[in-house]
Write an enzyme that holds these catalytic residues in place. Structure first.
Site, PDB file in Angstrom:
ATOM      1  N   ALA A 191      43.830  35.733  36.793  1.00 26.22           N
ATOM      2  CA  ALA A 191      45.173  36.289  36.957  1.00 26.22           C
ATOM      3  C   ALA A 191      45.564  36.949  35.647  1.00 26.22           C
ATOM      4  O   ALA A 191      45.145  36.508  34.568  1.00 26.22           O
ATOM      5  CB  ALA A 191      46.180  35.203  37.334  1.00 26.22           C
ATOM      6  N   SER A 218      51.945  40.046  32.134  1.00 27.67           N
ATOM      7  CA  SER A 218      52.281  40.971  31.060  1.00 27.67           C
ATOM      8  C   SER A 218      52.202  40.323  29.692  1.00 27.67           C
ATOM      9  O   SER A 218      52.159  41.020  28.683  1.00 27.67           O
ATOM     10  CB  SER A 218      53.685  41.534  31.291  1.00 27.67           C
ATOM     11  OG  SER A 218      54.598  40.475  31.472  1.00 27.67           O
ATOM     12  N   ALA A 223      50.026  37.241  29.149  1.00 25.99           N
ATOM     13  CA  ALA A 223      48.724  36.604  28.980  1.00 25.99           C
ATOM     14  C   ALA A 223      47.916  36.752  30.258  1.00 25.99           C
ATOM     15  O   ALA A 223      48.422  37.212  31.296  1.00 25.99           O
ATOM     16  CB  ALA A 223      48.894  35.128  28.627  1.00 25.99           C
ATOM     17  N   VAL A 257      44.468  34.621  32.445  1.00 24.68           N
ATOM     18  CA  VAL A 257      43.797  33.333  32.575  1.00 24.68           C
ATOM     19  C   VAL A 257      42.343  33.551  32.982  1.00 24.68           C
ATOM     20  O   VAL A 257      42.052  34.336  33.903  1.00 24.68           O
ATOM     21  CB  VAL A 257      44.511  32.441  33.607  1.00 24.68           C
ATOM     22  CG1 VAL A 257      43.806  31.097  33.732  1.00 24.68           C
ATOM     23  CG2 VAL A 257      45.966  32.235  33.215  1.00 24.68           C
ATOM     24  N   ASP A 310      60.378  27.192  36.052  1.00 26.10           N
ATOM     25  CA  ASP A 310      59.902  28.407  36.735  1.00 26.10           C
ATOM     26  C   ASP A 310      58.866  28.043  37.796  1.00 26.10           C
ATOM     27  O   ASP A 310      57.702  28.451  37.715  1.00 26.10           O
ATOM     28  CB  ASP A 310      59.312  29.376  35.710  1.00 26.10           C
ATOM     29  CG  ASP A 310      59.035  30.750  36.303  1.00 26.10           C
ATOM     30  OD1 ASP A 310      59.675  31.092  37.319  1.00 26.10           O
ATOM     31  OD2 ASP A 310      58.196  31.486  35.757  1.00 26.10           O
TER      32      ASP A 310
END
Length: 665
Positions: A223, A226, A228, A230, A396
């Site tokens: 993934a 904007s 980082a 993974v 989040d």
């Protein structure tokens, strides 16, 4: 040799004069100044001394009035120092000296601001009405059009503005429903960074190339956001891990955008009534602090460890509770373990969790026979327990940060953004949900006033309770499902009474609002409010069981025990003093040091002003008094004293005026 001694004596005299005049002006004005300003102040005083001496000439009068020369020099030095401080305040000279080094940053900020202006104009944001009038007479279709334009502009502007839009999407008290719905669609997806750049970051942070640190490393990211991206990797001991790598210039881009946002917020807070009423500067500063924390992956690692430890402690506590106190409401949830030795500010290495993210969990749950409603309830109970019991919660929980693990448990990822809420606010929030569950407007009013930072007058509390009763009768009756319109109406009611919702509570609503969208992927039309009410009521019931009441009573007794020990002795002293007529009450006026400093400053300025005025009046009277003793053939005693007193009055008056001007600034 004689010339050298004369020159050395002259230099020493000049240096002494510079030091005396500079120190005198600085002390009289109460300033701390740098070396350059100190030198210029002393030079101004010495130049004035020379001019006054030249005007008097080498006469006996000039020798007698040497105090007038020194006083004039000191007054001139003070005037120069006061004017220079007004034009170039202390500390700004260093900024001027460092200015060449900040030229590139200023140019970059200007270029970025120009780019943002073009984005705004390209999306038609120049036609966007003032924020204070967004919920005015405009039609819903017009507001929806403006909201779409704002969302697309934020997406094009990049990371900082996407995250700002996500925060605004939960502020029902600031924006109408159309903007809330549209900004809730913002996502931080971005193109993957080239492997060469990612490898360079890994090498710089880990001290060695990834091939030497990991046994395997997948160069294709799983993934990319904007900030980082993974990657999946495997350690030398065979354990699978997820590696989160920050983009090379992410921090510089975010800091530049935050600088622009803070400047805009300060301008809005100073020049607009809307900015002052909502505290836009404080909101942006809080957002900036939160975003900077997300850029430091060590903070995310600490948050992950803390949440995992609290989850483990809670499960141990529930496991040791007596069965009569009810079943353990804390569901098991998977949280990845952090590999501290490989975690830095820009690289985060955590345990790999096998499963699927929530956007694909519905199909996977059906295929494995997992009850989706039970899974949604477990996720909600987990987040609510973090909010109301632990005080540290995932802020989040969007679908990409929630997983359905292969063992059937829910899993939480990405703790870069967490909220923290203290015990008082947790209790008030629990009382608020219980009041909603009981349909009690007065209890809801009391809980709401415990949550907010400003309380209205007592008369307003009664009216607020009645308005809350009307709100509950409209939105919380049987057969109605709480939705975003309910939140909008509640926050509009809070705003109308001038109540300010703390940032911690705003973070709670943001987390629950995001979680509602996520759980809707598992169970359409999931009633998160009803489940939250159920959770709060169950928590209260659990506290009323015999075991819980016994523990609570024991804890309170431990707190009260020292007070109870001292109580008989204090009661005896009070009754004895009352019997003998010695009972009195001591009240310390100006107990706060800041109050004493304030009064001391006022008295100081008043005394200086009075002394200066008195010296000036006496000086004028002496100058106008004829006759009197003569010091020389051309100078009388009254004239000399009058001139010196006028100088003293001028110095004291300048000191008071300067003090008042600095106090206003």
């Amino acid at each position: 040799m004689t010339a050298f001694v004369i020159a050395l004596t002259a230099v020493g005299t000049i240096a002494l004069g510079l030091a005396v005049l500079g120190l005198g002006a600085r002390r009289l004005l109460g300033l701390r100044i740098g070396a350059l300003r100190f030198l210029l102040t002393g030079c101004t005083g010495l130049l004035t001394t020379g001019l006054v001496s030249s005007a008097m000439g080498p006469t006996a009068a000039g020798t007698v009035l040497v105090t007038v020369q020194v006083g004039s020099a000191l007054l001139a030095a003070m005037i120069f120092l006061a004017l220079s401080e007004a034009v170039v305040p202390s500390g700004s000279v260093g900024g001027i000296v460092r200015w060449p080094r900040s030229v590139r940053r200023r140019v970059a900020r200007t270029q970025r601001f120009t780019e943002l202006s073009r984005i705004a104009l390209r999306h038609g944001l120049g036609r966007l009405p003032r924020l204070s009038g967004l919920s005015g007479p405009a039609t819903s279709a017009t507001r929806a059009e403006h909201a779409r334009a704002l969302r697309t502009a934020f997406e094009e502007a990049g990371t900082t503005f996407v995250k700002l839009g996500q925060v605004l999407s939960t502020r029902y008290d600031l924006l109408p429903a159309e903007f809330i719905d549209e900004l809730g669609l913002l996502q931080c997806a971005a193109a993957a960074e080239p492997w060469d750049a990612v490898e360079q970051v890994l090498t710089e942070e880990l001290g060695a190339p990834p091939g030497e640190v990991f046994a395997e490393f997948d160069t294709v990211p799983l993934a990319a956001g904007s900030v980082a991206q993974v990657h999946r990797a495997r350690l030398r001991d065979g354990r699978a891990v997820a590696v989160k790598v920050q983009r090379p210039r992410a921090r510089q881009v975010v800091e530049r955008d935050l600088d622009i946002l803070l400047r805009i917020a300060r301008r809005a807070g100073e020049r607009t009534a809307w900015g002052r009423s909502v505290g836009v500067t404080g909101l942006v500063r809080g957002f900036a602090a939160s975003l900077r924390e997300e850029l430091d992956f060590r903070t995310e690692a600490r948050n992950t460890r803390e949440v995992a430890a609290r989850e483990a402690d809670a499960r141990e506590t529930e496991a040791g509770r007596h069965p009569s106190e009810g079943p353990a409401p804390r569901p098991a949830v998977g949280i990845p373990a952090v590999h501290d030795g490989l975690t830095t500010a820009r690289v985060l290495v955590v345990e790999w969790l096998d499963g699927v993210t929530l956007d694909r969990a519905a199909e996977s749950a059906d295929a494995r026979g997992v009850d989706r409603a039970a899974l949604a309830g477990a996720l909600l109970d987990c987040v609510l327990a973090q909010i109301m019991t632990d005080g540290v919660f995932h802020a989040d929980p969007h679908p990409g940060n929630i997983m359905l693990l292969d063992d059937g448990r829910p899993g939480l990822l990405d703790f870069g953004c967490v909220g923290r809420i203290d015990r008082v606010l947790r209790s008030a929030l629990r009382d608020l949900l219980v009041a909603i569950h009981r349909n009690d407007p007065q209890a809801l009013c009391d809980a709401l006033l415990e949550l907010v930072e400003h309380r209205p007058e007592p008369a307003d509390e009664n009216r607020l309770a009645r308005d809350l009763g009307r709100f509950m009768a409209r939105h919380l009756v049987p057969g109605t499902r709480p939705d975003r319109d309910m939140f909008a109406a509640l926050f509009a009611l809070v705003t109308r009474y001038g109540l300010v919702v703390p940032g911690e509570i705003a973070a709670v609503f943001r987390s629950l609002s995001t979680l509602e969208v996520s759980l809707g992927l598992l169970v359409p039309d999931y009633d998160i409010i009803a489940e939250a009410r159920r959770f709060a009521a169950s928590q209260v019931r659990r506290k009323l069981t015999p075991g819980s009441l016994g523990r609570a009573a024991a804890e309170e007794m431990l707190t009260l025990l020292p007070v109870l020990r001292r109580l008989p002795r204090r009661v005896d002293r009070i009754t004895e003093a009352l019997e003998q007529g010695r009972l009195s009450v001591n009240v310390r006026v100006l107990a706060d040091e800041r109050d004493r400093d304030f009064v001391r400053g006022i008295v100081h300025d008043v005394l200086l002003a009075f002394s200066g005025g008195a010296a000036g009046v006496v000086g004028v009277m002496l100058l106008q008094t004829p006759g009197g003793p003569e010091i020389t053939s051309s100078v009388g005693l009254f004239e000399a004293l009058g001139c010196n007193l006028l100088l003293v009055a001028s110095v004291l008056t300048l000191r008071v005026l300067f003090s008042l001007s600095r106090g206003r600034r």
